[in-house]
Design a protein around this motif. Sequence first.
Motif, short mmCIF file in Angstrom:
data_model
loop_
_atom_site.label_atom_id
_atom_site.label_comp_id
_atom_site.label_asym_id
_atom_site.label_seq_id
_atom_site.Cartn_x
_atom_site.Cartn_y
_atom_site.Cartn_z
N VAL A 48 -6.53 -4.97 0.61
CA VAL A 48 -5.14 -4.83 0.88
C VAL A 48 -4.47 -5.56 1.86
CG1 VAL A 48 -3.55 -2.80 1.20
CG2 VAL A 48 -5.53 -2.37 0.16
N SER A 49 -3.46 -6.27 1.31
CA SER A 49 -2.60 -6.83 2.21
C SER A 49 -1.14 -6.31 2.03
CB SER A 49 -2.42 -8.38 1.77
OG SER A 49 -1.68 -9.19 2.33
N TYR B 47 -9.85 4.10 4.24
CA TYR B 47 -10.24 4.32 2.88
C TYR B 47 -11.24 3.40 2.28
CZ TYR B 47 -6.22 7.53 1.21
OH TYR B 47 -5.39 8.23 1.19
N GLY B 48 -11.63 2.33 3.35
CA GLY B 48 -12.67 1.68 3.03
C GLY B 48 -12.44 0.38 2.45
N HIS B 49 -11.31 -0.22 2.49
CA HIS B 49 -10.88 -1.58 1.91
C HIS B 49 -10.78 -2.35 2.95
CE1 HIS B 49 -10.05 1.02 -1.56
NE2 HIS B 49 -8.56 1.40 -1.11
N GLU B 50 -11.11 -3.74 2.68
CA GLU B 50 -10.72 -4.92 3.64
C GLU B 50 -9.29 -4.95 3.70
OE1 GLU B 50 -12.80 -6.72 5.33
OE2 GLU B 50 -14.62 -5.26 4.55
N THR B 51 -8.76 -5.45 4.86
CA THR B 51 -7.32 -5.44 4.95
C THR B 51 -6.92 -6.95 5.62
OG1 THR B 51 -7.32 -4.71 7.36
CG2 THR B 51 -7.16 -3.11 5.50
N PHE C 299 0.82 -1.23 -0.02
CA PHE C 299 0.02 0.03 -0.01
C PHE C 299 0.79 1.39 -0.02
CE2 PHE C 299 -3.52 2.61 1.62
CZ PHE C 299 -4.59 2.08 0.74
N GLY C 300 1.84 1.16 -0.90
CA GLY C 300 2.63 2.52 -1.15
C GLY C 300 1.95 3.23 -2.03
N ARG C 301 2.69 3.94 -2.85
CA ARG C 301 1.94 5.05 -4.05
C ARG C 301 1.34 4.25 -4.81
NH1 ARG C 301 7.36 5.28 -3.40
NH2 ARG C 301 8.38 7.05 -2.43
N VAL C 302 1.79 3.19 -5.70
CA VAL C 302 1.29 2.56 -6.53
C VAL C 302 -0.06 1.72 -5.90
CG1 VAL C 302 1.36 0.78 -8.28
CG2 VAL C 302 3.22 2.33 -8.10
#
Length: 286
Positions: free
Chosen positions: A175-176, A189-193, A155-158
Motif C-alpha cells: 500500500v502506498s 492489516y499485514g500489508h507492506e507500505t 488506502f481509503g474505503r476502496v
Amino acid sequence: MDRERNIWVVGGDLRQRALARLLREDGHTVHIAALEGEGLAPEPLGPGLALAHCVILPLPVTQREEILHTPLSEEEVTLSQVLDYMEAGQILCGGLVSPAVRAAGEQRGLRVFDYYAREECMVANAVPTAEGAVQVAMEELPFTLHSARVLILGFGRVGKLTAHRMGALGAKVTVSAQGYEDLAWAAAYGHETGRLETLSCELGGFDLIVNTIPAQVLDRRRLQWVNPGAFLLDLASAPGGVDRAAAKELGLRVLQAPGLPGRTAPVTAAAAIRDSVYHILWELEA
C-alpha cells in the motif's frame, strides 16, 4: 419505508434500472424517464414531475455540461428539462452532484442532495468496487492473483477493501499512501507500505497497480518506472489518477474503470442508493 412515495428516476445506468425495480418492490409509485430495458416503460418528462416526493438523477448526474448521464436511452435529456417541471421545495437527489448542478437546482428553490456523498453509500459502493477490481484483474492478468505483486495507491474505503480481498487471494500487497495514519492501518492489516511522496523506482517491481486516488499520481515521471508488462487499473473518478497519454506512449496497459459497481453489481449498488435516499427523506421528516 413507512409510507408510499411518488418517485421519479430520470436517466442512469444499470444501477438506476435496478433502483426503479427495488423502489417498486417497496411499494412506491415509480416513474422513469430516459431509462429503458427489462420491460421498463419510460415516460416523457412533464408536469407529473411536480407531484414527486423525490426526483432521483444518475451517478454521475451529467456526462457533459448539463446533459444527463443516460447510457440506457437514446434520448438526450438536459438538466434544465428536468428542473423546469419541478417546483420550489421539492427534493432532488443525484450522485456526484457538481457545483453547477447544485446551483441550478437551488436557484429554482429545490432541496438538492448528493446521495453518493453520504458515508453509508460510499462504504456500500466500495464493496462491489473492490470485488469488481478483483474480477477485472483476474480477467486481465496472464497469471493468478496468488503470489502476484500488487500495489494499491491510496488506502481509503476502496483501497482498504481492495487490498483485503486481493490479499485474501494470496497476492503480495503493498500500500502506498500519503497519510501516516493510512500507512499505520495498512501495516496493521499485514500489508507492506510505502510513502506516496517518494514513490519512484519501486514501481518496476509490481505486476498490478491499482489506483484509488482521484488525482494524477501516476504522471509521466513515475510511469517511466513501471514494469512494461504490468497492468494498471484506475478506479478513481474522472479524470483518474493515471496520465493516459503518457501511458499510451510508453506502451503500458491501463484500464480506467470508475463506476465498477454499476457494471459488476448493479443491484447491490442500487440498494445502496435506495437506502441513502430513504435516509435523506427520513432525516427531512424527523
